[in-house]
Design a protein around this motif. Structure first.
Motif, PDB file in Angstrom:
ATOM      1  N   HIS A 104      49.328  49.909  40.239  1.00 53.40           N
ATOM      2  CA  HIS A 104      47.870  48.839  40.073  1.00 53.40           C
ATOM      3  C   HIS A 104      46.235  49.639  40.503  1.00 53.40           C
ATOM      4  O   HIS A 104      45.724  49.212  39.575  1.00 53.40           O
ATOM      5  CB  HIS A 104      48.089  47.637  41.343  1.00 53.40           C
ATOM      6  CG  HIS A 104      47.117  46.702  40.777  1.00 53.40           C
ATOM      7  ND1 HIS A 104      47.292  45.484  40.798  1.00 53.40           N
ATOM      8  CD2 HIS A 104      46.090  46.912  39.590  1.00 53.40           C
ATOM      9  CE1 HIS A 104      47.178  44.174  40.182  1.00 53.40           C
ATOM     10  NE2 HIS A 104      45.971  45.152  39.504  1.00 53.40           N
ATOM     11  N   LYS A 108      43.908  51.220  37.982  1.00 54.90           N
ATOM     12  CA  LYS A 108      42.416  49.975  37.111  1.00 54.90           C
ATOM     13  C   LYS A 108      41.450  51.127  36.688  1.00 54.90           C
ATOM     14  O   LYS A 108      40.311  51.333  35.973  1.00 54.90           O
ATOM     15  CB  LYS A 108      42.353  49.640  38.096  1.00 54.90           C
ATOM     16  CG  LYS A 108      42.863  47.761  38.362  1.00 54.90           C
ATOM     17  CD  LYS A 108      42.128  47.249  39.405  1.00 54.90           C
ATOM     18  CE  LYS A 108      43.215  46.296  39.858  1.00 54.90           C
ATOM     19  NZ  LYS A 108      43.084  45.001  38.760  1.00 54.90           N
ATOM     20  N   GLU A 120      36.151  39.873  32.160  1.00 57.83           N
ATOM     21  CA  GLU A 120      37.523  39.393  33.207  1.00 57.83           C
ATOM     22  C   GLU A 120      38.472  39.206  31.961  1.00 57.83           C
ATOM     23  O   GLU A 120      39.653  39.521  31.633  1.00 57.83           O
ATOM     24  CB  GLU A 120      36.940  38.329  33.318  1.00 57.83           C
ATOM     25  CG  GLU A 120      36.406  38.412  35.022  1.00 57.83           C
ATOM     26  CD  GLU A 120      36.896  36.734  35.913  1.00 57.83           C
ATOM     27  OE1 GLU A 120      37.043  36.569  35.637  1.00 57.83           O
ATOM     28  OE2 GLU A 120      36.198  37.381  36.375  1.00 57.83           O
ATOM     29  N   ARG A 124      42.243  40.976  31.763  1.00 54.75           N
ATOM     30  CA  ARG A 124      43.305  40.688  32.194  1.00 54.75           C
ATOM     31  C   ARG A 124      44.415  40.867  31.537  1.00 54.75           C
ATOM     32  O   ARG A 124      45.383  41.371  31.171  1.00 54.75           O
ATOM     33  CB  ARG A 124      43.113  38.790  31.426  1.00 54.75           C
ATOM     34  CG  ARG A 124      43.104  38.408  33.457  1.00 54.75           C
ATOM     35  CD  ARG A 124      43.288  37.228  33.615  1.00 54.75           C
ATOM     36  NE  ARG A 124      42.361  35.825  32.437  1.00 54.75           N
ATOM     37  CZ  ARG A 124      40.707  36.124  33.172  1.00 54.75           C
ATOM     38  NH1 ARG A 124      40.322  36.028  33.766  1.00 54.75           N
ATOM     39  NH2 ARG A 124      40.432  35.578  32.016  1.00 54.75           N
ATOM     40  N   GLU A 139      54.201  36.348  36.933  1.00 55.64           N
ATOM     41  CA  GLU A 139      54.302  35.444  36.381  1.00 55.64           C
ATOM     42  C   GLU A 139      52.820  34.879  36.466  1.00 55.64           C
ATOM     43  O   GLU A 139      52.488  34.420  35.171  1.00 55.64           O
ATOM     44  CB  GLU A 139      54.846  33.709  37.571  1.00 55.64           C
ATOM     45  CG  GLU A 139      56.050  34.688  38.003  1.00 55.64           C
ATOM     46  CD  GLU A 139      55.813  33.482  39.338  1.00 55.64           C
ATOM     47  OE1 GLU A 139      55.031  32.208  39.842  1.00 55.64           O
ATOM     48  OE2 GLU A 139      57.249  33.959  40.273  1.00 55.64           O
ATOM     49  N   THR A 140      51.698  35.327  37.097  1.00 53.38           N
ATOM     50  CA  THR A 140      50.493  35.585  36.092  1.00 53.38           C
ATOM     51  C   THR A 140      49.994  36.844  37.067  1.00 53.38           C
ATOM     52  O   THR A 140      50.014  37.374  37.827  1.00 53.38           O
ATOM     53  CB  THR A 140      50.098  34.274  37.709  1.00 53.38           C
ATOM     54  OG1 THR A 140      50.987  33.110  38.031  1.00 53.38           O
ATOM     55  CG2 THR A 140      48.805  34.016  37.432  1.00 53.38           C
ATOM     56  N   PRO A 141      48.738  37.702  36.075  1.00 56.17           N
ATOM     57  CA  PRO A 141      48.917  39.056  36.201  1.00 56.17           C
ATOM     58  C   PRO A 141      47.156  38.436  36.897  1.00 56.17           C
ATOM     59  O   PRO A 141      46.697  37.692  36.699  1.00 56.17           O
ATOM     60  CB  PRO A 141      48.267  39.120  34.338  1.00 56.17           C
ATOM     61  CG  PRO A 141      48.392  37.756  33.738  1.00 56.17           C
ATOM     62  CD  PRO A 141      49.263  37.045  34.513  1.00 56.17           C
ATOM     63  N   ASP A 142      47.230  39.463  37.747  1.00 62.48           N
ATOM     64  CA  ASP A 142      46.164  39.158  38.355  1.00 62.48           C
ATOM     65  C   ASP A 142      44.628  39.047  37.511  1.00 62.48           C
ATOM     66  O   ASP A 142      44.419  38.989  36.433  1.00 62.48           O
ATOM     67  CB  ASP A 142      46.064  40.662  39.615  1.00 62.48           C
ATOM     68  CG  ASP A 142      44.831  41.731  39.343  1.00 62.48           C
ATOM     69  OD1 ASP A 142      44.077  41.295  38.270  1.00 62.48           O
ATOM     70  OD2 ASP A 142      45.243  42.535  39.413  1.00 62.48           O
ATOM     71  N   ASP A 143      43.084  39.244  38.101  1.00 66.11           N
ATOM     72  CA  ASP A 143      42.639  38.320  37.693  1.00 66.11           C
ATOM     73  C   ASP A 143      41.114  39.244  37.213  1.00 66.11           C
ATOM     74  O   ASP A 143      40.125  39.662  37.078  1.00 66.11           O
ATOM     75  CB  ASP A 143      41.006  37.107  38.779  1.00 66.11           C
ATOM     76  CG  ASP A 143      40.551  36.715  38.081  1.00 66.11           C
ATOM     77  OD1 ASP A 143      41.158  36.958  36.899  1.00 66.11           O
ATOM     78  OD2 ASP A 143      39.464  36.204  38.629  1.00 66.11           O
ATOM     79  N   GLY A 144      41.817  40.992  37.169  1.00 72.30           N
ATOM     80  CA  GLY A 144      40.220  41.695  37.098  1.00 72.30           C
ATOM     81  C   GLY A 144      39.724  42.393  38.428  1.00 72.30           C
ATOM     82  O   GLY A 144      38.764  43.256  37.266  1.00 72.30           O
ATOM     83  N   VAL A 145      39.448  41.752  39.247  1.00 70.22           N
ATOM     84  CA  VAL A 145      39.696  42.723  40.306  1.00 70.22           C
ATOM     85  C   VAL A 145      40.314  43.473  40.763  1.00 70.22           C
ATOM     86  O   VAL A 145      40.960  43.117  40.919  1.00 70.22           O
ATOM     87  CB  VAL A 145      38.435  41.793  41.447  1.00 70.22           C
ATOM     88  CG1 VAL A 145      39.756  40.381  41.443  1.00 70.22           C
ATOM     89  CG2 VAL A 145      38.729  41.864  42.906  1.00 70.22           C
TER      90      VAL A 145
END
Lengths: 145, 145
Positions: A104, A108, A120, A124, A139-145
């Motif tokens: 991950h 990035k 953002e 995403r 299910e929900t990708p993370d938030d760019g951070v």
DNA sequence: TTAAACCTTCATGTACGCTTCAAGGCAAGG
DNA sequence: CCTTGCCTTGAAGCGTACATGAAGGTTTAA
């Protein structure tokens, strides 16, 4: 050798060595006539084993359970094996989680724009693309951070 | 969604979510008119990111530093990259330590005698043989435990 | 209207893995 | 004799990452 030398040899503090002995992670240490610990290579090896397993995230409690089984002279082979397997499973999962987090962060790192103008939303989208590629969609990708 | 639902969705306790917010690991959460947290998918994604990095052994403190850099709108790219690289190095070392411990335990597991009549000396010999094979000799092999 | 089932904040408690402190003993050197 | 430097034990302290409890607010449902 005294406890200070053992500490220097292993990189484990004197206090921690005493603590390990008290918690039975290492066997009872021989004493000199005046009561000082006299540490031999067997103890050094044990300390190193403890250090390695601690670094791998094994708790004091589990390590003690494990070592107790080994030190008991009964035939604990089955229990020993299953304890070993249990611990291996825990550690392998840990390693895989770690690898996922490494992937991950590497992702990035490799997608950094030199002047970081990415929004953002774009990040995403990139995450999504990556998720599709490695077939590991959340299910929900993370938030760019 | 309220905090309980968010907790169920992420597997992170309500208390921990409040704690993460207080520690700025996740952004300030919107409130309903009466002051209850109203959690959306963006927050859920952040919570999941935090969970993944926590599972990988990143401390709250480092995670906060990292997220602060991202949330600041200045051009922190260099710092962000170096922070990422730093964290990657930490995690890769952790993974390798873990792998070494896994190898160690696997070795033990594969050399178990069914009735565990092995003496310490024999075990040490086995360890040595292994060490030679994988070219990873320790100064002092461990103690059969 | 009263109880259940959520929520809030703030303060205190807890578990782990040591670290540090206090009080004292033994042995060698000046 | 006194300081230095090692050791001992036991108890208390500490940082991290939350968990738990107290005191109180809101909404729903009987």
């Amino acid at each position: 050798m005294n406890i200070k030398e053992a500490s220097e040899k292993t990189g484990v503090s004197s206090a921690a060595i005493r603590y390990y002995e008290k918690e039975s992670l290492i066997p009872a240490i021989d004493r000199t006539p005046v009561g000082n610990r006299d540490i031999d290579d067997r103890i050094i090896r044990r300390i190193r084993f403890v250090t390695q397993m601690r670094a791998a995230g094994m708790s004091i409690e589990n390590l003690r359970r494990y070592i107790e089984l080994f030190d008991a002279q009964e035939d604990n082979t089955k229990e020993q094996k299953s304890l070993l397997k249990e611990q291996l499973a825990v550690m392998e999962e840990k390693r895989d989680d770690l690898q996922a987090a490494i992937d991950h962060l590497n992702y990035k790192l490799n997608h950094f724009y030199d002047h970081m103008e990415t929004t953002e939303a774009e990040l995403r989208a990139l995450e999504k693309e990556h998720a599709d590629k490695v077939d590991h969609q959340e299910e929900t990708p993370d938030d760019g951070v």
